[in-house]
Design a protein around this motif. Structure first.
Motif, short mmCIF file in Angstrom:
data_model
loop_
_atom_site.label_atom_id
_atom_site.label_comp_id
_atom_site.label_asym_id
_atom_site.label_seq_id
_atom_site.Cartn_x
_atom_site.Cartn_y
_atom_site.Cartn_z
N THR A 195 56.54 83.02 -71.60
CA THR A 195 56.19 83.79 -70.41
C THR A 195 57.13 84.96 -70.13
N SER A 237 55.07 75.12 -66.62
CA SER A 237 53.99 75.97 -67.11
C SER A 237 52.88 75.15 -67.74
N ASN A 287 49.05 74.68 -66.54
CA ASN A 287 47.91 74.93 -67.43
C ASN A 287 46.94 73.75 -67.44
N THR A 292 43.05 73.74 -66.33
CA THR A 292 42.03 73.34 -67.29
C THR A 292 41.13 72.24 -66.74
N LYS A 338 50.79 81.44 -61.84
CA LYS A 338 49.61 81.75 -62.62
C LYS A 338 48.86 82.96 -62.04
#
Length: 333
Positions: free
Chosen positions: A176, A254, A258, A262, A299
């Motif tokens: 990132t 992170s 994610n 998802t 995000k």
């Protein structure tokens, strides 16, 4: 409503195997203190099970549930798990032969942990930010240990949670910032593809430490253990170890974020495994909760989506065995 019965549960790892009896009554399920053995002490799963059952006086067993690291291959009587670091053949057929139970349950280890999540009490969890969970939304589970386990829970039409195993620890690792890009590039020189598990595991913490040393010009080739790196960071003995732990906490945030995106995991994210609960319980702040939470929510346009999602660290040591006990109880109905 919980029924009655006595169950055999076992969590098979590459190095250690944990065996326990669990007892169901109308008030819930109680898991006895497990017997923890080196897998190298027994030539096979059947031999280990026979020894355990003999030590317990050949008790009546109403159902069996066993988990191991790795995906379950096959179905029904042909189901098995192939383990990388253990020569045992973990299969439904072997479990049935050793216990006399016709239909044992065989699960991935993180599916077993996922099955435990709805049964955990507040004092068995450590909250890391977020708000109230949505009781009708999916839940994500992940945990760094020897590898990086990932699973999920999804509600069915009746509101009951169904555990879904997966191999999400092997997704690609995404850097990132410039520092992380340089670290991933360094890791690529040694490993080629870099997965999340490549850094978010005990061996991964060592890989981070070695990559940071190489970037800093170190020629050291001796690899410490993950415990060494953790202790050096905890005691302030190594700036490189301290940065490795910090990177670990940030990257875990992170990857957890994610996973939440998802799955749409508004039911929460739960962290298990052998590393983070220990870092939390030692009280030294080794697990950087502020950094983890920042990266979990970082995000972009979806920060507001992630901000309310609660994250909990699972502090109950036998949580997987508890999940197995409930899976055994489910199967015995």
């Amino acid at each position: 409503m919980t029924g009655t019965g006595q169950f055999l549960v076992a969590d098979i790892g590459g190095t250690h195997a944990r065996f326990a009896l669990a007892h169901a009554s109308g008030g819930g399920i109680d898991v006895e203190k497990p017997s923890i053995w080196l897998t190298s002490m027994h030539e096979s799963l059947i031999a280990a099970l026979e020894t355990f059952l003999a030590e317990k006086g050949r008790p009546r067993i109403d159902a069996v549930a066993v988990c191991a690291a790795g995906p379950v291959q096959g179905k029904g009587e042909t189901a098995s798990i192939s383990m990388t670091n253990c020569p045992w053949h973990v299969s439904v057929a072997a479990l049935s032969q050793a216990t006399g139970v016709a239909h044992p349950v065989l699960m991935n280890d993180f599916a077993a942990l996922a099955r435990a999540v709805p049964e955990l009490k507040p004092h068995e969890l450590h909250r890391v930010g977020g708000g109230a969970p949505d009781a009708h939304a999916p839940i994500g589970i992940l945990g760094p240990g020897t590898g990086l386990g990932v699973a999920s829970l999804v509600p069915d039409a009746a509101g009951r949670y169904i555990p879904l195993p997966g191999e999400g620890g092997h997704v690609d690792l995404a850097p990132t910032d410039q520092r992380e890009i340089s670290i991933v590039y360094q890791l690529m020189q040694e490993y080629g593809r870099v997965s999340a598990e490549r850094v978010l595991s005990g061996p991964g913490l060592v890989s981070l430490y070695m990559a940071l040393g190489a970037l800093g010009g170190s020629t050291e080739r001796a690899r410490p253990t993950g415990m060494d790196v953790s202790n050096w960071a905890r005691l302030g003995k190594s700036p490189v170890a301290k940065e490795a732990v910090s990177l670990f906490c940030g990257w875990l945030g992170s990857v957890a974020g994610n996973l939440a995106l998802t799955l749409g995991a508004k039911g929460g994210i739960f962290i298990g495994g052998g590393i983070v609960p220990g870092w939390v319980s030692d009280g030294t702040g080794l697990f950087d909760e502020t950094l983890f939470r920042h990266r979990f929510e970082a995000k972009g346009r979806f920060k507001s989506y992630l901000a309310p999602i609660p994250v909990n660290v699972i502090m109950r040591e036998d949580a997987a065995l508890l999940g197995l006990a409930h899976a055994a109880e489910d199967a015995s109905r």
